[in-house]
Design a protein around this motif. Structure first.
Motif, PDB file in Angstrom:
ATOM      1  N   THR A 181      37.865  50.777  25.987  1.00 28.85           N
ATOM      2  CA  THR A 181      37.732  49.381  26.591  1.00 28.85           C
ATOM      3  C   THR A 181      39.041  48.463  26.486  1.00 28.85           C
ATOM      4  O   THR A 181      40.073  48.901  25.790  1.00 28.85           O
ATOM      5  N   GLY A 182      39.141  47.595  27.399  1.00 29.96           N
ATOM      6  CA  GLY A 182      40.443  46.580  27.264  1.00 29.96           C
ATOM      7  C   GLY A 182      39.974  45.604  28.392  1.00 29.96           C
ATOM      8  O   GLY A 182      39.002  45.039  28.504  1.00 29.96           O
ATOM      9  N   ILE A 183      41.202  44.909  28.345  1.00 29.71           N
ATOM     10  CA  ILE A 183      41.112  43.378  29.136  1.00 29.71           C
ATOM     11  C   ILE A 183      42.168  43.435  30.212  1.00 29.71           C
ATOM     12  O   ILE A 183      43.242  43.892  29.942  1.00 29.71           O
ATOM     13  N   ILE A 184      41.881  42.911  31.404  1.00 33.90           N
ATOM     14  CA  ILE A 184      42.789  42.899  32.606  1.00 33.90           C
ATOM     15  C   ILE A 184      43.844  41.840  32.318  1.00 33.90           C
ATOM     16  O   ILE A 184      43.304  40.542  32.004  1.00 33.90           O
ATOM     17  N   THR A 185      45.094  42.177  32.276  1.00 34.02           N
ATOM     18  CA  THR A 185      46.071  40.995  32.040  1.00 34.02           C
ATOM     19  C   THR A 185      46.821  40.547  33.129  1.00 34.02           C
ATOM     20  O   THR A 185      47.146  39.372  33.272  1.00 34.02           O
ATOM     21  N   LYS A 186      47.001  41.568  34.261  1.00 39.27           N
ATOM     22  CA  LYS A 186      47.636  41.200  35.542  1.00 39.27           C
ATOM     23  C   LYS A 186      47.061  41.865  36.621  1.00 39.27           C
ATOM     24  O   LYS A 186      46.602  43.070  36.587  1.00 39.27           O
ATOM     25  N   THR A 187      46.965  41.322  37.895  1.00 40.22           N
ATOM     26  CA  THR A 187      46.427  41.957  39.221  1.00 40.22           C
ATOM     27  C   THR A 187      47.867  42.438  39.846  1.00 40.22           C
ATOM     28  O   THR A 187      48.750  41.901  39.691  1.00 40.22           O
ATOM     29  N   LEU A 188      47.975  43.628  40.292  1.00 40.86           N
ATOM     30  CA  LEU A 188      48.985  44.052  40.975  1.00 40.86           C
ATOM     31  C   LEU A 188      48.579  44.511  42.462  1.00 40.86           C
ATOM     32  O   LEU A 188      47.165  44.666  42.862  1.00 40.86           O
ATOM     33  N   PRO A 189      49.368  44.887  43.391  1.00 44.77           N
ATOM     34  CA  PRO A 189      48.901  45.173  44.819  1.00 44.77           C
ATOM     35  C   PRO A 189      48.039  46.195  44.824  1.00 44.77           C
ATOM     36  O   PRO A 189      48.226  47.131  44.054  1.00 44.77           O
TER      37      PRO A 189
END
Length: 66
Positions: A6-14
């Protein structure tokens, strides 16, 4: 061999890629699985997810509800 973590999204990328901080304090780049793409699941920064990890890349396979 792959692990589900499990984890958490920290940044969106292309190109539907995301930077994910795992519970083990590692950061990886993960793509979205085909199942989530077909169901048009929206992923945002801060979402808790389940990632199938391969070395330093991964694939998002599940989004936890809040």
């Amino acid at each position: 061999m792959s692990n589900n973590i499990t984890g958490i999204i920290t940044k969106t990328l292309p190109s539907l890629m995301f930077r994910v901080k795992l519970d083990s304090n590692n950061e990886i780049v993960a793509s979205v699985s085909t199942k989530l793409r077909l169901r048009r699941v929206k992923l945002l920064v801060g979402d808790r997810i389940l990632v199938r990890c391969h070395s330093n890349t991964g694939q998002i396979i599940f989004k936890y509800k809040l």
